[in-house]
Scaffold this motif. Sequence first.
Motif, PDB file in Angstrom:
ATOM      1  N   VAL A 125       0.750  -0.992  -0.217  1.00 45.02           N
ATOM      2  CA  VAL A 125      -0.126   0.279   0.128  1.00 45.02           C
ATOM      3  C   VAL A 125       0.408   1.184   0.048  1.00 45.02           C
ATOM      4  CG1 VAL A 125       0.001   0.017   2.897  1.00 45.02           C
ATOM      5  CG2 VAL A 125      -1.619   0.922   1.093  1.00 45.02           C
ATOM      6  N   TYR A 126       0.684   2.248  -0.632  1.00 46.78           N
ATOM      7  CA  TYR A 126       1.398   3.469  -1.205  1.00 46.78           C
ATOM      8  C   TYR A 126       0.399   4.607  -1.106  1.00 46.78           C
ATOM      9  CZ  TYR A 126       4.787   0.370  -1.966  1.00 46.78           C
ATOM     10  OH  TYR A 126       5.444  -0.836  -2.182  1.00 46.78           O
ATOM     11  N   VAL A 127       0.725   5.570  -0.678  1.00 42.96           N
ATOM     12  CA  VAL A 127       0.017   6.848  -0.167  1.00 42.96           C
ATOM     13  C   VAL A 127      -0.568   8.296  -1.671  1.00 42.96           C
ATOM     14  CG1 VAL A 127      -0.223   9.211   0.826  1.00 42.96           C
ATOM     15  CG2 VAL A 127       1.101   6.912   1.741  1.00 42.96           C
ATOM     16  N   THR A 128       1.498   7.760  -2.219  1.00 45.46           N
ATOM     17  CA  THR A 128       0.872   8.696  -3.566  1.00 45.46           C
ATOM     18  C   THR A 128       0.942   7.990  -5.124  1.00 45.46           C
ATOM     19  OG1 THR A 128       3.588   9.097  -3.995  1.00 45.46           O
ATOM     20  CG2 THR A 128       2.116  10.511  -1.982  1.00 45.46           C
ATOM     21  N   GLU A 129       0.799   8.391  -5.800  1.00 49.36           N
ATOM     22  CA  GLU A 129       1.128   7.653  -7.490  1.00 49.36           C
ATOM     23  C   GLU A 129       2.646   7.476  -7.125  1.00 49.36           C
ATOM     24  OE1 GLU A 129      -1.351  10.127 -10.287  1.00 49.36           O
ATOM     25  OE2 GLU A 129      -2.664  10.621  -8.957  1.00 49.36           O
ATOM     26  N   GLU A 130       3.263   8.322  -6.869  1.00 50.78           N
ATOM     27  CA  GLU A 130       4.824   8.332  -7.700  1.00 50.78           C
ATOM     28  C   GLU A 130       5.271   6.863  -6.423  1.00 50.78           C
ATOM     29  OE1 GLU A 130       8.211   8.987  -9.044  1.00 50.78           O
ATOM     30  OE2 GLU A 130       6.101   9.883  -9.714  1.00 50.78           O
ATOM     31  N   GLU A 131       4.701   6.869  -5.242  1.00 52.29           N
ATOM     32  CA  GLU A 131       5.700   5.498  -4.620  1.00 52.29           C
ATOM     33  C   GLU A 131       5.147   4.577  -5.055  1.00 52.29           C
ATOM     34  OE1 GLU A 131       3.767   6.065  -0.959  1.00 52.29           O
ATOM     35  OE2 GLU A 131       5.465   7.401  -0.173  1.00 52.29           O
ATOM     36  N   LEU A 132       3.690   4.585  -6.052  1.00 52.41           N
ATOM     37  CA  LEU A 132       2.636   3.338  -6.450  1.00 52.41           C
ATOM     38  C   LEU A 132       4.157   3.184  -8.347  1.00 52.41           C
ATOM     39  CD1 LEU A 132       1.471   0.871  -6.906  1.00 52.41           C
ATOM     40  CD2 LEU A 132      -0.676   2.631  -7.530  1.00 52.41           C
ATOM     41  N   ARG A 133       4.245   3.621  -8.887  1.00 60.26           N
ATOM     42  CA  ARG A 133       4.999   4.014  -9.803  1.00 60.26           C
ATOM     43  C   ARG A 133       6.337   3.143  -9.612  1.00 60.26           C
ATOM     44  NH1 ARG A 133       3.852   6.627 -14.429  1.00 60.26           N
ATOM     45  NH2 ARG A 133       2.817   8.408 -13.738  1.00 60.26           N
ATOM     46  N   LEU A 134       6.753   3.718  -8.071  1.00 61.92           N
ATOM     47  CA  LEU A 134       8.118   3.060  -8.738  1.00 61.92           C
ATOM     48  C   LEU A 134       8.288   1.650  -7.905  1.00 61.92           C
ATOM     49  CD1 LEU A 134       9.060   6.545  -6.627  1.00 61.92           C
ATOM     50  CD2 LEU A 134      10.476   5.402  -8.659  1.00 61.92           C
ATOM     51  N   ALA A 135       7.317   1.559  -6.671  1.00 53.50           N
ATOM     52  CA  ALA A 135       7.130  -0.214  -6.733  1.00 53.50           C
ATOM     53  C   ALA A 135       7.030  -1.026  -7.513  1.00 53.50           C
ATOM     54  CB  ALA A 135       6.321   0.618  -5.183  1.00 53.50           C
ATOM     55  N   THR A 136       6.004  -0.214  -8.922  1.00 52.36           N
ATOM     56  CA  THR A 136       5.486  -0.818  -9.944  1.00 52.36           C
ATOM     57  C   THR A 136       6.521  -1.635 -10.661  1.00 52.36           C
ATOM     58  OG1 THR A 136       2.904   0.035  -9.790  1.00 52.36           O
ATOM     59  CG2 THR A 136       3.687  -1.655 -11.749  1.00 52.36           C
ATOM     60  N   ALA A 137       8.145  -0.117 -10.689  1.00 55.47           N
ATOM     61  CA  ALA A 137       8.700  -0.767 -11.855  1.00 55.47           C
ATOM     62  C   ALA A 137       9.825  -1.234 -11.372  1.00 55.47           C
ATOM     63  CB  ALA A 137       9.133   1.041 -11.956  1.00 55.47           C
TER      64      ALA A 137
END
Length: 283
Positions: A125-137
């Motif tokens: 779980v992540y708070v921001t879209e950027e954190e999610l983008r980095l985790a997905t990458a």
Amino acid sequence: MSAPHDYESGYAYDAASHGSPAQPQSPASPDSPEAPEPPDAPETPDENLARLLGRALNSFELPDETLRLLDSALAYDSSLHSAHHSAGLHRETYRHTWLLADGSSQTLWELVHNTGRDGLTQHEVYVTEEELRLATARLPLPPESAPEFRLQVPIAPVQLPPVPPQRRTFGPADPDSSVDHARRLLRRAENPDTATRPGPGTARLLREACAHQITQAFGRRLSQGFALYEHAFLLRDGCEVSLWEVEHTATPDGRHMCEVYVTQAAARSAIEQRAASRPCAGR
């Protein structure tokens, strides 16, 4: 609206009654099929948050401020944001949104995938879209599977009248038990700095306790070997008082120890100090 395969979502919680009472049914005969189970009641926003945090491996990394905002949530909604499946691997991202008491909204992004060594489904779980983008990458999936974060329908601010803070729910009143619990809690406090212990004024105040509740505090990650508990007391005049108990074994001989503080901030500060100064094995 799509949702993770292990739970249902996509609705907004409403405390009002849903539907009319079920009509009585005649007993089923041995040869007749079993009657269907009644549908489960919708989960509250708090319950949805608890389920999300409970399955996410990194929920301890969420900021305390975000969790405090979600304490005032009035409604909840979720949707599938993107997905990718190939060669036995899968990745989905979900958008979880809570409507807050002030009319604003708070979003958490959930990443679900099975790209670990054991192939088991994991939740993050992540708070921001950027954190999610980095985790997905970081996932071993083709670059084209990276999600696009533009929502087709933006969420417009909702104007709501001010809502008073929700009061804690206590069990049945039991003054004798609550006063005795407060007395025992204060007696076992072993704060190294006596000035940080709850004083005589707090002890006198808690003689008016008529109910109490104990909950474990989560949020910012605690150091290993520490636990933090909130002891909330309901007084006869309707006011609430909380004390914060730290349990740990960060003592020279490894003995179990309890400390009690008036505020959560003071308790967490004590945890950080004890963790930094506790003895290390092998030194």
